[in-house]
Write an enzyme that holds these catalytic residues in place. Structure first.
Site, PDB file in Angstrom:
ATOM      1  N   CYS A 119      92.137  39.881  57.364  1.00  0.00           N
ATOM      2  CA  CYS A 119      92.972  39.000  56.546  1.00  0.00           C
ATOM      3  C   CYS A 119      94.217  38.651  57.347  1.00  0.00           C
ATOM      4  CB  CYS A 119      93.317  39.753  55.269  1.00  0.00           C
ATOM      5  SG  CYS A 119      94.592  39.015  54.282  1.00  0.00           S
ATOM      6  N   ASP A 148     105.252  39.980  47.918  1.00  0.00           N
ATOM      7  CA  ASP A 148     104.881  38.581  47.688  1.00  0.00           C
ATOM      8  C   ASP A 148     106.091  37.647  47.611  1.00  0.00           C
ATOM      9  OD1 ASP A 148     102.238  39.308  47.718  1.00  0.00           O
ATOM     10  OD2 ASP A 148     101.990  39.308  45.546  1.00  0.00           O
ATOM     11  N   LYS A 176      98.578  34.535  38.650  1.00  0.00           N
ATOM     12  CA  LYS A 176      97.323  34.595  39.425  1.00  0.00           C
ATOM     13  C   LYS A 176      96.793  36.023  39.499  1.00  0.00           C
ATOM     14  CE  LYS A 176      97.532  34.674  44.115  1.00  0.00           C
ATOM     15  NZ  LYS A 176      96.832  35.824  44.728  1.00  0.00           N
ATOM     16  N   ASN A 177      97.676  36.951  39.859  1.00  0.00           N
ATOM     17  CA  ASN A 177      97.196  38.306  40.125  1.00  0.00           C
ATOM     18  C   ASN A 177      96.927  39.111  38.853  1.00  0.00           C
ATOM     19  OD1 ASN A 177      97.198  37.699  42.776  1.00  0.00           O
ATOM     20  ND2 ASN A 177      99.076  38.810  43.291  1.00  0.00           N
ATOM     21  N   ARG A 203      93.883  45.318  55.422  1.00  0.00           N
ATOM     22  CA  ARG A 203      93.514  45.370  54.014  1.00  0.00           C
ATOM     23  C   ARG A 203      92.123  45.960  53.754  1.00  0.00           C
ATOM     24  NH1 ARG A 203      95.330  39.921  51.097  1.00  0.00           N
ATOM     25  NH2 ARG A 203      95.524  41.268  49.301  1.00  0.00           N
ATOM     26  N   ARG A 210      95.740  27.859  46.690  1.00  0.00           N
ATOM     27  CA  ARG A 210      95.048  29.046  46.180  1.00  0.00           C
ATOM     28  C   ARG A 210      95.865  29.732  45.090  1.00  0.00           C
ATOM     29  NH1 ARG A 210      93.485  33.287  50.405  1.00  0.00           N
ATOM     30  NH2 ARG A 210      93.055  34.222  48.390  1.00  0.00           N
TER      31      ARG A 210
HETATM   32  N1  EPU Z   1      95.059  49.625  51.235  1.00  0.00           N
HETATM   33  C1  EPU Z   1      94.213  50.429  51.954  1.00  0.00           C
HETATM   34  N2  EPU Z   1      93.010  50.761  51.389  1.00  0.00           N
HETATM   35  C2  EPU Z   1      92.616  50.324  50.169  1.00  0.00           C
HETATM   36  C3  EPU Z   1      93.497  49.492  49.435  1.00  0.00           C
HETATM   37  C4  EPU Z   1      94.716  49.156  49.998  1.00  0.00           C
HETATM   38  O1  EPU Z   1      94.514  50.852  53.077  1.00  0.00           O
HETATM   39  O2  EPU Z   1      91.515  50.662  49.733  1.00  0.00           O
HETATM   40  C5  EPU Z   1      96.384  49.234  51.800  1.00  0.00           C
HETATM   41  C6  EPU Z   1      96.479  47.754  52.101  1.00  0.00           C
HETATM   42  O3  EPU Z   1      95.913  47.431  53.361  1.00  0.00           O
HETATM   43  C7  EPU Z   1      97.969  47.510  52.027  1.00  0.00           C
HETATM   44  C8  EPU Z   1      98.389  48.492  50.924  1.00  0.00           C
HETATM   45  O4  EPU Z   1      97.357  49.457  50.833  1.00  0.00           O
HETATM   46  O5  EPU Z   1      98.564  47.861  53.237  1.00  0.00           O
HETATM   47  C9  EPU Z   1      98.620  47.874  49.551  1.00  0.00           C
HETATM   48  O6  EPU Z   1      97.559  46.983  49.258  1.00  0.00           O
HETATM   49  P1  EPU Z   1      97.057  46.665  47.783  1.00  0.00           P
HETATM   50  O7  EPU Z   1      95.666  47.204  47.637  1.00  0.00           O
HETATM   51  O8  EPU Z   1      98.063  47.060  46.788  1.00  0.00           O
HETATM   52  O9  EPU Z   1      96.955  45.082  47.831  1.00  0.00           O
HETATM   53  P2  EPU Z   1      95.873  44.211  47.094  1.00  0.00           P
HETATM   54  O10 EPU Z   1      95.501  44.889  45.832  1.00  0.00           O
HETATM   55  O11 EPU Z   1      94.800  43.845  48.028  1.00  0.00           O
HETATM   56  C10 EPU Z   1      97.501  42.822  45.587  1.00  0.00           C
HETATM   57  C11 EPU Z   1      97.808  41.372  45.395  1.00  0.00           C
HETATM   58  C12 EPU Z   1      98.549  40.851  46.618  1.00  0.00           C
HETATM   59  C13 EPU Z   1      99.848  41.653  46.758  1.00  0.00           C
HETATM   60  C14 EPU Z   1      99.512  43.152  46.872  1.00  0.00           C
HETATM   61  C15 EPU Z   1     100.731  44.038  46.944  1.00  0.00           C
HETATM   62  C16 EPU Z   1      96.012  40.642  43.968  1.00  0.00           C
HETATM   63  C17 EPU Z   1      94.786  39.843  43.796  1.00  0.00           C
HETATM   64  N3  EPU Z   1      96.566  40.651  45.180  1.00  0.00           N
HETATM   65  O12 EPU Z   1      96.687  42.911  46.763  1.00  0.00           O
HETATM   66  O13 EPU Z   1      98.874  39.485  46.369  1.00  0.00           O
HETATM   67  O14 EPU Z   1     100.540  41.251  47.904  1.00  0.00           O
HETATM   68  O15 EPU Z   1      98.710  43.559  45.760  1.00  0.00           O
HETATM   69  O16 EPU Z   1     101.525  43.863  45.829  1.00  0.00           O
HETATM   70  O17 EPU Z   1      96.498  41.241  43.030  1.00  0.00           O
HETATM   71  C18 EPU Z   1      99.395  37.269  46.930  1.00  0.00           C
HETATM   72  O18 EPU Z   1      99.344  36.989  45.719  1.00  0.00           O
HETATM   73  O19 EPU Z   1      99.838  36.459  47.792  1.00  0.00           O
HETATM   74  C19 EPU Z   1      98.920  38.573  47.391  1.00  0.00           C
HETATM   75  C20 EPU Z   1      98.615  38.827  48.661  1.00  0.00           C
END
Ligand code: EPU
Length: 420
Positions: free
Chosen positions: A120, A308, A22-23, A125, A400
């Protein structure tokens, strides 16, 4: 609203085929916005989040076709024109990964309007790092009426150091940098295999990226990208979820079409818990007899233990002999499943970002409610291991991110049905 009903206590036996990740699929679908030529994808998982992303892209003007109508895993996307470079609140509120259209739209169309994701279930996030990076590349960005309104002539290469490692942040900036003028350096880049898979597609499209697999990506911008074909990597979290399931219920399963090399931290912890495994290049044969051993862990960025998988592994500790601590370092509110697991008889307490489980001999079925995707998977595993009947409500979270989970579990001998 659909729910899942299961009678627990049956060990799992048989084979399960893992779908595409998915990701990886979500950013890769967005990468189609970077070229006017067709992008042909294989191994796309059939999931609600993928359907949502396809709808967002279609609303913008991208054509989406399924060359073999019975096979949803093969998709051709073509963004010849993008008359409406926008992602609406209605779509973004259902899926935060919609933010992944921002970088590609800005890079190719020089303009984008994307709803700012709201709160969320698993944490605040924010997307400040995505915005900071695009601003460093010369974009002018305003938040107006709940929307990120971004404009740029041609983006300019820049050196960007994000405050934390962010997966979709890295992906957004990586896609934007491919069409920027000059060199972009992404420091502190996420190294998740899904980022690598996206980068692999971008290189096939003509992007110039070096440092793949490291925390420093260097991108030489090009004028345009062309069409490409790509097969999406297997979903490591789906594979991990089935491994946790057999470790909780006992039995023996063969997990096929997976990438064991992307699962090393998890496999090490599963081994400590007592799961016996034979591993091939794209398969894992796993068997479990008796109760798991308690295993402590802390989540962290790849290649460490994935956030995850935290909720699913927690079920093993709930049932283990001994006690364990589980520390969540990525998201601030990812323990919503704990209260539900305790309704099934687990003994888990939370202290800040650490959950402490005192293993119990058995769980007993109850009605529980899913709160997010991985929490749902955890409750399903717990229900399969529990004595008696469990019903997991709000299963739309599971849909999802898992491709036909209850069918796959049924094939493994589980007594599980979807109730409309
Ligand atoms: N963060 C910030 N600011 C930003 C971006 C991130 O503060 O601009 C923080 C987030 O709040 C969090 C941390 O940084 O505390 C890491 O977040 P990250 O941005 O890495 O998460 P994401 O990109 O939103 C993806 C996956 C998630 C997975 C995380 C961590 C996708 C579509 N989603 O989310 O997947 O948990 O990386 O590995 O790739 C899932 O599949 O169930 C899922 C939640």
């Amino acid at each position: 609203m659909d729910k899942l009903r299961m009678i627990g206590g049956t060990p799992l036996h048989g084979e399960v085929l893992i779908a595409g990740a998915k990701n990886a699929a979500l950013p890769i679908l967005c990468a189609s916005l970077l070229s006017a030529e067709p992008i042909e994808l294989e191994n796309v998982p059939d999931l609600q989040d993928v359907r949502t992303m396809l709808k967002i892209l279609q609303q913008m003007g991208v054509t989406v076709s399924f060359p073999e109508p019975t096979k949803r895993s093969r998709i051709i996307l073509q963004a010849a024109h993008i008359p409406r470079p926008e992602a609406t609140y209605e779509m973004v509120k259902t899926m935060r990964a919609s933010i992944l259209v921002l970088g590609p739209l800005l890079a190719r169309m020089h303009s984008a309007k994307v709803s700012l994701p709201g709160g969320c279930a698993i944490g605040a996030r924010p997307v400040d790092q995505h915005i900071k990076g695009l601003k460093a590349m010369g974009a002018s960005i305003k938040i107006k009426g709940g929307y990120i309104q971004a404009q740029a002539e041609r983006l300019l290469g820049a050196t960007i150091l994000t405050d934390m490692i962010t997966v979709t942040g890295t992906e957004n900036l990586l896609m934007a940098a491919c069409l920027a003028q000059g060199t972009t350096i992404l420091e502190n880049a996420a190294r998740e295999p899904e980022v690598g898979d996206l980068a692999e597609l971008l290189v096939k499209m003509g992007a110039q990226i070096s440092g793949l697999g490291t925390e420093r990506l260097v991108i030489e911008g090009v004028e345009r990208l062309h069409g490409a074909q790509h097969t999406i990597i297997p979903d490591r979290i789906e594979a991990g979820t089935f491994l946790c399931a057999v470790a909780a219920t006992g039995g023996e399963i063969l997990v096929k079409h997976c990438r064991p090399d992307n699962l090393e931290a998890l496999l090490a912890k599963l081994r400590e818990a007592g799961l016996k495994m034979a591993i091939g290049p794209d398969w894992i044969k796993a068997s479990m007899a008796g109760r798991p051993q308690a295993v402590s862990f802390a989540t962290s960025e790849y290649p460490a233990f994935p956030t995850d998988m935290q909720a699913q592994f927690m079920v093993l500790n709930a049932l283990a002999s001994g006690s364990a601590t589980m520390t969540e370092t990525i998201f601030e509110n990812r323990f919503m499943h704990v209260q539900e697991l305790n309704r099934l008889g687990a003994e888990i307490a939370i202290d800040g970002n650490t959950a402490m489980a005192q293993g119990v001999e058995s769980l007993s079925g109850a009605i529980v409610m899913a709160t997010d995707l991985r929490a749902s998977a955890s409750l399903v595993i717990a229900g399969l291991a529990a004595q008696g009947e469990t019903q997991v409500e709000r299963i739309y979270h599971l849909d999802r991110g898992y491709d036909r989970m209850e069918q796959k579990l049924t094939q493994l001998g589980a007594n599980i049905q979807r109730m409309k």
